[in-house]
Motif scaffolding. Sequence first.
Motif, short mmCIF file in Angstrom:
data_model
loop_
_atom_site.label_atom_id
_atom_site.label_comp_id
_atom_site.label_asym_id
_atom_site.label_seq_id
_atom_site.Cartn_x
_atom_site.Cartn_y
_atom_site.Cartn_z
N ALA A 101 0.87 -1.18 0.00
CA ALA A 101 0.00 0.00 0.00
C ALA A 101 0.91 1.23 0.00
N PRO A 102 1.10 1.89 -1.15
CA PRO A 102 2.08 2.98 -1.23
C PRO A 102 1.77 4.19 -0.36
N ALA A 103 0.51 4.46 -0.07
CA ALA A 103 0.16 5.62 0.74
C ALA A 103 0.63 5.49 2.18
N THR A 104 0.64 4.27 2.70
CA THR A 104 1.02 4.06 4.10
C THR A 104 2.33 3.30 4.27
N GLY A 105 2.81 2.68 3.19
CA GLY A 105 4.03 1.89 3.28
C GLY A 105 3.81 0.52 3.93
N GLU A 106 2.56 0.09 4.06
CA GLU A 106 2.26 -1.20 4.68
C GLU A 106 2.29 -2.32 3.65
N PHE A 107 2.59 -3.52 4.14
CA PHE A 107 2.63 -4.72 3.30
C PHE A 107 1.42 -5.59 3.61
N GLY A 108 0.88 -6.19 2.56
CA GLY A 108 -0.18 -7.18 2.71
C GLY A 108 0.43 -8.56 2.66
N SER A 109 -0.42 -9.54 2.42
CA SER A 109 0.07 -10.92 2.39
C SER A 109 -0.67 -11.73 1.33
N PHE A 110 -0.06 -12.84 0.98
CA PHE A 110 -0.65 -13.79 0.04
C PHE A 110 -1.06 -15.03 0.81
N LEU A 111 -1.90 -15.82 0.20
CA LEU A 111 -2.28 -17.10 0.77
C LEU A 111 -1.67 -18.18 -0.11
N ASP A 112 -0.66 -18.88 0.40
CA ASP A 112 0.03 -19.94 -0.33
C ASP A 112 -0.48 -21.26 0.21
N THR A 113 -1.33 -21.93 -0.53
CA THR A 113 -2.08 -23.12 -0.12
C THR A 113 -2.97 -22.70 1.05
#
Length: 163
Positions: A101-113
């Motif tokens: 999220a470029p506005a806040t610098g936060e990272f999300g996540s993926f679901l791997d299996t």
Amino acid sequence: MSARTFFRTLTVAAATAALGAALITGAQAATPSTAGAPEAAPSAVVKPGEENPFLGIELQGLKAERRMMYPAGHPVAFWALVLDDETAARHYRGGQFFVYAPATGEFGSFLDTDIVVRTVRAPRQVVIADSGFMRSHPRVEVRYGNPDRPERAFTVATATIWM
């Protein structure tokens, strides 16, 4: 406990709670098959009341898709954002995919299996199931490159909420 460990633990707990809620509200127990293997995933037919949580988000390079997983042998259906066919078919070398999220610098996540991860290497592993993260930021990007330097990474796909 480091911030990274705390974030991962929190993300796993949130994903488990969300998937558990889906299991309680809509999934039925799997009937044992004669071969002992889980049944093939049903088509992405949406039943009434199973709305796409990503409706209203403008997607570029992404598409919403109904998916299935089988934790402990029980089918759980969930909505996820994945790279569209054209974007996934491109060749990528020397980096990792991550949600940012470029506005806040936060990272999300993926679901791997059924495991929540911060980065993945293959385009087919880009599976974003966290609609809360997507809706809490006006613009979220899937980037490819070095997650330690997100400003230098290449933007592969975007999800935008217009206010």
